[in-house]
Design a protein around this motif. Structure first.
Motif, short mmCIF file in Angstrom:
data_model
loop_
_atom_site.label_atom_id
_atom_site.label_comp_id
_atom_site.label_asym_id
_atom_site.label_seq_id
_atom_site.Cartn_x
_atom_site.Cartn_y
_atom_site.Cartn_z
N SER A 232 0.55 -1.01 -0.02
CA SER A 232 -0.01 0.03 0.07
C SER A 232 0.93 1.22 0.06
O SER A 232 1.83 1.37 0.63
N GLY A 233 0.39 2.12 -0.68
CA GLY A 233 1.10 3.58 -0.67
C GLY A 233 0.53 4.55 0.18
O GLY A 233 0.62 5.82 -0.01
N ALA A 234 -0.72 4.17 0.89
CA ALA A 234 -1.09 5.09 1.85
C ALA A 234 -0.71 5.89 2.54
O ALA A 234 -0.80 7.13 2.73
N GLY A 235 0.36 5.43 3.33
CA GLY A 235 1.25 6.25 4.33
C GLY A 235 2.31 6.83 3.85
O GLY A 235 2.93 7.87 4.09
N ALA A 236 3.06 6.19 2.69
CA ALA A 236 4.30 6.78 2.09
C ALA A 236 4.19 6.15 0.74
O ALA A 236 3.91 4.99 0.54
N SER A 237 4.85 6.62 -0.08
CA SER A 237 5.03 6.10 -1.54
C SER A 237 5.99 6.83 -2.28
O SER A 237 6.44 7.92 -2.07
N TYR A 238 6.82 6.03 -3.27
CA TYR A 238 7.85 6.53 -4.25
C TYR A 238 7.04 6.65 -5.20
O TYR A 238 7.73 7.21 -6.44
N TRP A 239 5.96 6.35 -5.47
CA TRP A 239 5.12 6.20 -6.96
C TRP A 239 3.99 7.24 -6.70
O TRP A 239 2.88 6.94 -6.04
N PHE A 240 4.06 8.36 -7.33
CA PHE A 240 3.07 9.29 -7.79
C PHE A 240 2.97 9.85 -9.11
O PHE A 240 3.93 10.16 -9.91
N ASP A 300 7.37 2.41 4.41
CA ASP A 300 7.56 3.44 5.46
C ASP A 300 8.63 4.55 4.77
O ASP A 300 9.24 4.33 3.76
N ALA A 301 9.01 5.78 5.52
CA ALA A 301 9.94 6.63 4.99
C ALA A 301 11.16 6.06 4.55
O ALA A 301 11.91 6.35 3.53
N ALA A 302 11.76 5.27 5.53
CA ALA A 302 12.97 4.53 5.02
C ALA A 302 13.15 3.77 3.82
O ALA A 302 13.90 3.94 2.86
N THR A 303 12.21 2.92 3.63
CA THR A 303 11.92 2.53 2.39
C THR A 303 11.84 2.96 1.33
O THR A 303 12.49 2.73 0.26
N VAL A 304 11.11 3.98 1.24
CA VAL A 304 10.72 5.05 0.31
C VAL A 304 12.19 5.83 0.05
O VAL A 304 12.44 5.96 -1.27
N GLY A 305 13.02 6.06 0.72
CA GLY A 305 14.20 6.63 0.84
C GLY A 305 15.18 5.66 -0.21
O GLY A 305 15.79 6.29 -0.96
N LYS A 306 14.82 4.33 0.27
CA LYS A 306 15.87 3.36 -0.79
C LYS A 306 15.48 3.44 -2.12
O LYS A 306 16.56 3.54 -2.97
N TRP A 307 14.25 3.56 -2.44
CA TRP A 307 13.84 3.70 -3.86
C TRP A 307 14.20 5.08 -4.30
O TRP A 307 14.61 4.92 -5.46
N ARG A 308 14.22 6.03 -3.58
CA ARG A 308 14.64 7.32 -3.95
C ARG A 308 15.93 7.46 -4.45
O ARG A 308 16.25 8.04 -5.31
N ASP A 309 16.75 6.90 -3.61
CA ASP A 309 18.35 6.86 -4.06
C ASP A 309 18.78 6.16 -5.27
O ASP A 309 19.42 6.53 -5.90
N ILE A 310 17.93 4.95 -5.34
CA ILE A 310 18.13 4.34 -6.77
C ILE A 310 17.79 5.38 -7.95
O ILE A 310 18.33 5.41 -9.00
N ALA A 311 16.68 5.86 -7.64
CA ALA A 311 16.11 6.82 -8.83
C ALA A 311 16.92 8.02 -8.95
O ALA A 311 17.14 8.37 -10.08
N ARG A 312 17.47 8.68 -7.89
CA ARG A 312 18.36 9.82 -8.22
C ARG A 312 19.60 9.46 -9.13
O ARG A 312 20.16 10.30 -9.94
N ASP A 313 20.19 8.11 -8.95
CA ASP A 313 21.42 7.93 -9.65
C ASP A 313 20.97 7.14 -11.04
O ASP A 313 21.91 7.13 -11.70
N THR A 314 19.75 7.00 -11.36
CA THR A 314 19.34 6.28 -12.53
C THR A 314 18.41 7.19 -13.21
O THR A 314 18.82 7.88 -14.17
N ALA A 315 17.30 6.90 -13.00
CA ALA A 315 16.05 7.76 -13.76
C ALA A 315 16.18 9.33 -13.86
O ALA A 315 16.21 9.96 -14.62
N TRP A 316 16.51 10.03 -12.61
CA TRP A 316 16.58 11.13 -12.67
C TRP A 316 17.87 11.78 -13.63
O TRP A 316 17.48 12.69 -14.25
N LYS A 317 19.00 11.31 -13.67
CA LYS A 317 19.94 11.51 -14.26
C LYS A 317 19.68 11.42 -15.90
O LYS A 317 19.92 12.03 -16.61
N ASP A 318 19.08 10.13 -16.28
CA ASP A 318 18.80 9.87 -17.35
C ASP A 318 17.61 10.93 -17.82
O ASP A 318 17.92 11.47 -19.13
N TYR A 319 16.78 11.33 -17.23
CA TYR A 319 15.75 12.27 -17.62
C TYR A 319 16.16 13.47 -17.87
O TYR A 319 15.96 14.33 -18.88
#
Length: 338
Positions: A232-240, A300-319
């Protein structure tokens, strides 16, 4: 202000036709979307938003505007709707913005993993420089944003829960955008690119192990029937996902100003309706899956942070490397506080 009057309209058949005012109405608009049809009271809130929009513009124009709502991609196939609006072949669509990423890569900003973490942050885009930059870019490409609608997302999976990046290894996952797919691949998953209305069939056949999509789509497309686990993404989510109500600029520009003003006003007022619908479904989805016997996990926030860290190094840079406009949009969006 817009009120939610309850008017029962034709339910499941497409097209669902809403007609108001005199038969010689000056403007007839076609509204297309990929989601299941319902009524103005019941069903997928995105379909309901389109129906309320149709009712309100008709009422406020005194019948000068009539609208027909076509659910289930019954008028135009899902992925073709954006291009059809740009060409003036479709009037309006409630459309997931990153579905247009193959045509305009800049639109993938609408599903950049980890970039938006709350509804307030997403809606604040409108008031910040990112809002003007994005609306100006889309207008230049032939699209007008009528209603900003953000939706948090979760994961339905068949064989095991997909919560942390480590859980993705070896799974075939539908992510929803090129950038989300990059993050999943970096985590060790194989990816599948299909619109949300095709996830059920892909999971049913085994072509897809897990699908990431909005809470509303997790419900409306009945994925609990083919999934044993929900994240569930109800409390926190890396996907909006940004799924706005959009209109063809060429069609809009051809309307008299009084009709343009009505359309823009109603679209703006419906944003609260859209946000509430999305947030309600973030809660409801867990109930639906628990009732079906699925195991529900939370982010939770910590797990979302792990996904965000991967995103910054891959998807964000590519975009950011795609175009100067993409780099600017990402920078401006990153400046919006959570």
């Amino acid at each position: 202000m817009l009120t939610r009057r309850h008017v029962l309209v034709s339910a499941l058949a497409a097209p669902a036709i809403l007609r108001f005012g005199p038969a010689q109405a000056a403007t007839k608009l076609k509204i297309s979307h990929q989601f299941p049809g319902g009524t103005i009271d019941k069903g997928d809130f995105r379909d309901r938003l389109c129906r309320v929009f149709a009712e309100e513009v008709a009422k406020r124009s005194g019948g000068e505007i009539a609208a027909e709502v076509y659910p289930n991609s019954s008028l135009i196939k899902t992925n073709a709707q954006f291009a059809a609006m740009r060409k003036g072949a479709l009037d309006i669509s409630l459309y997931p913005m990153p579905y247009a990423g193959g045509e305009l890569p800049e639109t993938n900003i609408g599903l950049m993993p980890g970039l938006v973490s709350t509804y307030d942050q997403g809606m604040n885009w409108k008031k910040q420089p990112i809002g003007k930059a994005l609306t100006d870019f889309l207008a230049d490409k032939g699209i007008i944003l009528l209603s900003w609608v953000w939706q948090a997302g979760g994961v339905a999976s068949r064989s095991r829960p997909l919560v942390t990046p480590d859980d993705a290894r070896g799974l075939k996952v539908r992510g929803g955008s090129r950038e989300m797919d990059m993050v999943l691949q970096a985590a060790g998953a194989a990816v599948l690119s299909v619109p949300s209305n095709e996830i059920y069939a892909a999971m049913q056949t085994g072509a897809c192990d897990a699908g990431i999509t909005s809470s509303t789509s997790l419900i409306s497309f009945r994925l609990e029937e083919v999934a044993k686990f929900l994240t569930s993404g109800a409390g926190a989510s890396y996907w909006f996902m940004l799924e706005p109500l959009m209109m063809s600029k060429s069609i809009f520009d051809a309307l008299p100003k009084n009709q343009q003003d009505i359309i823009l006003t109603v679209g703006r007022e419906l944003e609260a309706f859209g946000t509430k619908g999305a947030q309600d479904d973030d809660i409801e989805v867990a109930k639906v899956y628990q009732t079906a016997g699925a195991k529900v996990s939370a982010l939770d926030a910590a797990t979302v942070g792990k996904w965000r860290d991967i995103a910054r190094d891959t998807a964000w840079k590519d975009y950011a490397a795609k175009t100067a406009t993409a780099a600017n949009l990402l920078k401006l969006a990153s400046d919006v506080p959570a």
